[in-house]
Design a protein around this motif. Structure first.
Motif, short mmCIF file in Angstrom:
data_model
loop_
_atom_site.label_atom_id
_atom_site.label_comp_id
_atom_site.label_asym_id
_atom_site.label_seq_id
_atom_site.Cartn_x
_atom_site.Cartn_y
_atom_site.Cartn_z
N GLU A 460 -14.73 -45.13 -5.79
CA GLU A 460 -14.87 -44.17 -4.67
C GLU A 460 -14.98 -44.66 -3.43
O GLU A 460 -14.47 -43.80 -2.31
CB GLU A 460 -16.41 -43.52 -5.13
N SER A 461 -15.25 -45.72 -3.01
CA SER A 461 -15.56 -46.01 -1.62
C SER A 461 -14.05 -46.34 -0.97
O SER A 461 -13.83 -46.38 0.23
CB SER A 461 -16.17 -47.58 -1.77
N VAL A 462 -13.17 -46.92 -2.01
CA VAL A 462 -11.66 -46.91 -1.43
C VAL A 462 -10.96 -45.55 -1.74
O VAL A 462 -9.62 -45.57 -1.54
CB VAL A 462 -10.89 -47.91 -2.04
N GLN A 463 -11.74 -44.32 -1.96
CA GLN A 463 -11.08 -42.92 -1.71
C GLN A 463 -10.08 -42.93 -3.10
O GLN A 463 -8.92 -42.45 -2.71
CB GLN A 463 -10.57 -42.59 -0.49
N LEU A 464 -10.38 -43.18 -4.06
CA LEU A 464 -9.53 -43.28 -5.38
C LEU A 464 -10.16 -42.49 -6.46
O LEU A 464 -11.46 -42.63 -6.53
CB LEU A 464 -9.06 -44.46 -5.78
N THR A 466 -12.29 -41.65 -9.71
CA THR A 466 -12.66 -42.56 -10.74
C THR A 466 -11.91 -42.75 -12.01
O THR A 466 -11.98 -43.60 -12.96
CB THR A 466 -14.36 -42.09 -11.48
N GLN A 480 -1.88 -47.49 -3.12
CA GLN A 480 -3.04 -47.43 -4.35
C GLN A 480 -3.36 -48.80 -4.73
O GLN A 480 -4.48 -49.08 -4.94
CB GLN A 480 -2.58 -46.40 -5.37
N ARG A 483 -5.44 -50.67 -2.10
CA ARG A 483 -6.93 -50.08 -2.19
C ARG A 483 -7.58 -50.96 -3.43
O ARG A 483 -8.84 -51.12 -3.35
CB ARG A 483 -6.66 -48.58 -2.34
N THR A 513 -3.50 -45.32 6.68
CA THR A 513 -4.53 -44.82 5.77
C THR A 513 -5.35 -45.97 5.30
O THR A 513 -6.64 -45.91 5.15
CB THR A 513 -3.91 -44.08 4.28
N LEU A 517 -9.26 -46.95 6.31
CA LEU A 517 -10.18 -47.08 5.03
C LEU A 517 -10.84 -48.63 5.33
O LEU A 517 -11.89 -48.74 5.09
CB LEU A 517 -9.70 -47.29 3.96
N ASP A 520 -13.34 -48.32 8.08
CA ASP A 520 -14.46 -47.57 7.63
C ASP A 520 -15.57 -48.38 6.76
O ASP A 520 -16.57 -48.43 6.86
CB ASP A 520 -14.14 -46.29 6.72
#
Length: 607
Positions: A460-464, A466, A480, A483, A513, A517, A520
């Motif tokens: 979730e922290s790397v916006q993927l 679960t 991906q 990430r 992107t 990331l 952030d």
């Protein structure tokens, strides 16, 4: 080469005049409604659809877009190089001959003779068991009536044409014995061996250092004028497009969404996707009001009496604020000399000389330079993979120099490492959830529900999603996978992160992107970071300070905006001048500035 082209073809800044002249000629290639499909999983998958364009002699047509947009596959279909499950339809005429559906025997006579390709990866495109000279000779002898002696002489001429140093010696070298830039030049020499009418350059500068990239682009511009060939340039680097292209096709999901001259696309893009693509490009000098090379040759400034600084000087030039003094640095190199040990007959190689560098907790420092400058060596030494033979290297106050692997186990919990190629750094046999969880199992002995919770939190922290934890690396895109590499590196919440070329092979939109990331996550976790890259525009976006390396020496260090605006060492000036910018007119001025700088340094002004 025809006289009218000689009079008009010059720089990309004159793209309008060049385009008008080239379009007055009969096209080399006419493509109409070209489509490419692949039979995958009992259905046809469309990779490209409805491509229509003409390419004229002496013209450079750039095809741009994200990975998977159909750029490469549509161009490979022109030569019948699709895999077995691929099919091309529509029309592609080379002069009066139809290429789509051409018999293999006829196509073999076209390949090399009339259409050549510069592939993206010269190391995989060149045969590793034959010398580079033999491979050029083989191309000449297969496609022309030429004896061995004459073929060798022609191969040496081509190697001189692409400016291979010591061609007589390099003729007998194997691909692995050459640098990345030299291998790319060999690919170009091989592609030009039979003077083709059409040259397809598929990402010819991806992952090359900016200085080598600038040399390759200069070479391609000169060759375009020498052989009057049409060039299809496939790339995601908009700076390269601005430097080379006369016309541009923008592709998205297999279709052309916009077409126009280079100046039209860059100055007045119409389609939203084109605007997004250009907005994602990192701009050098974004932290500074002006760069030292931002306005052309007339703006070159020699800072701090550069006329007295030799280009080969290994002294370190510091900007105000370049050095920091902190009592508890996350990474501290004090006179550190790093050496690859001797193996068999191979002598020990000293890769970094007396490096002084501190990174404060929570700080991001960029480390830039050409391949072989020692950037990655410092990152590997920080986790004890390469020995420090002189001086000191500490991580969080713990000395690394002289420690054995078993003594570094606890230290490595505090250091994360993001590798350049996430595809090869992730275990292909493990689902990505297990790859992320592996450090947690080894160092924190987690298992069961707690392990699952931590793995899902990192995803979730790397916006993927679960749900992706059960997929394998080959099922993910490059962005991906990168990430996942970041998530794995941050799983143990390290104090220091080593990011080694984390965005070098990514499309500009994916790169943007990943960089957002990264920023952030850095704010959230507060880790210190050594950000290693050859892309100065990217480093400037994320780093508060930049250090420049060459041949194992630290040459210059300073705040990002100051170093970009007023580089002190002549080598740093060259490095900055070689960075392409996504603006045809600005790029032409920067190219003139770089040529003037090189002429000045080589002519004795600063040497």
């Amino acid at each position: 080469m025809s006289q009218d082209f000689e009079q008009t073809a010059g720089t990309t800044g004159d793209a309008g005049a060049t385009a008008q002249t080239t379009t007055a000629k009969e096209p080399i290639l006419s493509v109409k409604d070209l489509s490419v499909r692949f039979w995958v999983g009992d259905e046809w998958f469309t990779a490209a659809e409805g491509l229509t364009y003409d390419l004229h002699p002496g013209e450079v047509l750039a095809i741009v877009g994200e990975s998977g947009s159909g750029k490469s596959q549509s161009s490979m279909s022109l030569m019948g190089l699709l895999p077995r499950n691929g099919r091309a339809s529509g029309s592609a005429r080379l002069g009066s001959r139809e290429l789509v559906g051409m018999a293999e025997e006829q196509m073999q006579r076209v390949r090399g003779n009339e259409i050549s390709v510069i592939f993206q990866e010269p190391m995989t495109a060149l045969n590793p068991v034959y010398t580079v000279g033999f491979q050029i000779v083989e191309t000449l002898r297969v496609h022309t009536v030429m004896g061995p002696k004459a073929a060798k002489e022609e191969a040496l001429r081509l190697m001189r044409l692409v400016e291979i140093p010591d061609p007589e010696d390099r003729f007998n070298a194997f691909p692995h014995q050459l640098s990345g830039g030299q291998r790319q030049r060999i690919m170009i020499a091989q592609a030009l061996a039979c003077q083709p009418q059409l040259l397809i350059a598929d990402e010819p500068t991806t992952a090359l250092d900016v200085t080598v990239q600038a040399e390759i682009l200069k070479l391609m511009r000169e060759l375009r004028e020498k052989v009057d060939a049409g060039i299809i340039l496939i790339t995601h680097d908009m700076g390269v497009v601005a430097d080379m292209a006369d016309r541009i096709l923008v592709m998205k999901q297999g279709r052309v969404v916009e077409e126009g001259t280079s100046r039209q696309i860059f100055s007045d893009p119409q389609h939203d996707y084109t605007k997004q693509l250009l907005a994602a490009v990192p701009h050098l000098g974004s932290r500074a009001e002006d760069t030292a090379f931002g306005s052309g040759a007339e703006d070159l400034e020699y800072v701090d009496d550069l006329a007295d600084i030799p280009l080969e000087s290994n002294d370190t030039y510091e900007h105000p604020g370049g050095r920091i003094e902190v009592s508890n640095p996350a990474l501290h190199l004090n006179g550190a000399t790093i050496e690859y040990p001797a193996i068999g007959r191979r002598k020990a190689f000293r890769a970094a000389h007396s490096i002084d560098l501190r990174i404060a907790p929570g700080e991001v420092v960029g480390l830039v330079g050409e391949s072989g400058s020692g950037k990655t060596t410092i990152g590997r030494a920080a986790v004890g993979l390469i020995p420090v033979v002189e001086g000191s290297l500490t991580v969080g106050g713990v000395e690394v120099a002289g420690k054995k692997n078993r003594d570094l186990r606890e230290l490595r919990k505090t250091v994360g490492f993001v590798f350049q190629d996430p595809g090869s750094s992730l275990n292909p046999r493990l689902p990505i959830g297990e790859s992320i969880g592996e450090p947690l199992v080894l160092h924190e002995r987690l298992k069961g529900a707690e392990l699952s919770r931590r793995v899902e939190a990192m995803l979730e922290s790397v916006q993927l999603p679960t749900s992706m934890r059960n997929r394998y690396p080959h099922e993910l895109s490059g962005g991906q996978r990168q990430r996942i590499g970041i998530a794995r590196a941050l799983a143990l919440r390290p104090q220091l992160l080593i990011a080694d070329e984390p965005t070098s092979a990514l499309d500009v939109s994916v790169q943007a992107t990943v960089l957002k990331l990264f920023r952030d996550l850095q704010e959230e976790y507060g880790f210190a970071c050594l950000f290693i890259s050859h892309d100065l525009a990217v480093v400037e976006m994320v780093a508060s300070r930049i250090a420049v390396m060459r041949h194992g020496h630290l040459l210059e260090i300073g705040p990002s905006s100051d170093l970009v605006a007023q580089p002190r060492h002549p080598y740093t000036q060259r490095l900055l001048a070689a960075v392409p910018v996504p603006d045809p007119d600005e790029q032409r001025r920067r190219r003139e500035a770089r040529d003037a700088l090189i002429e000045a340094t080589e002519g004795g002004l600063v040497s």
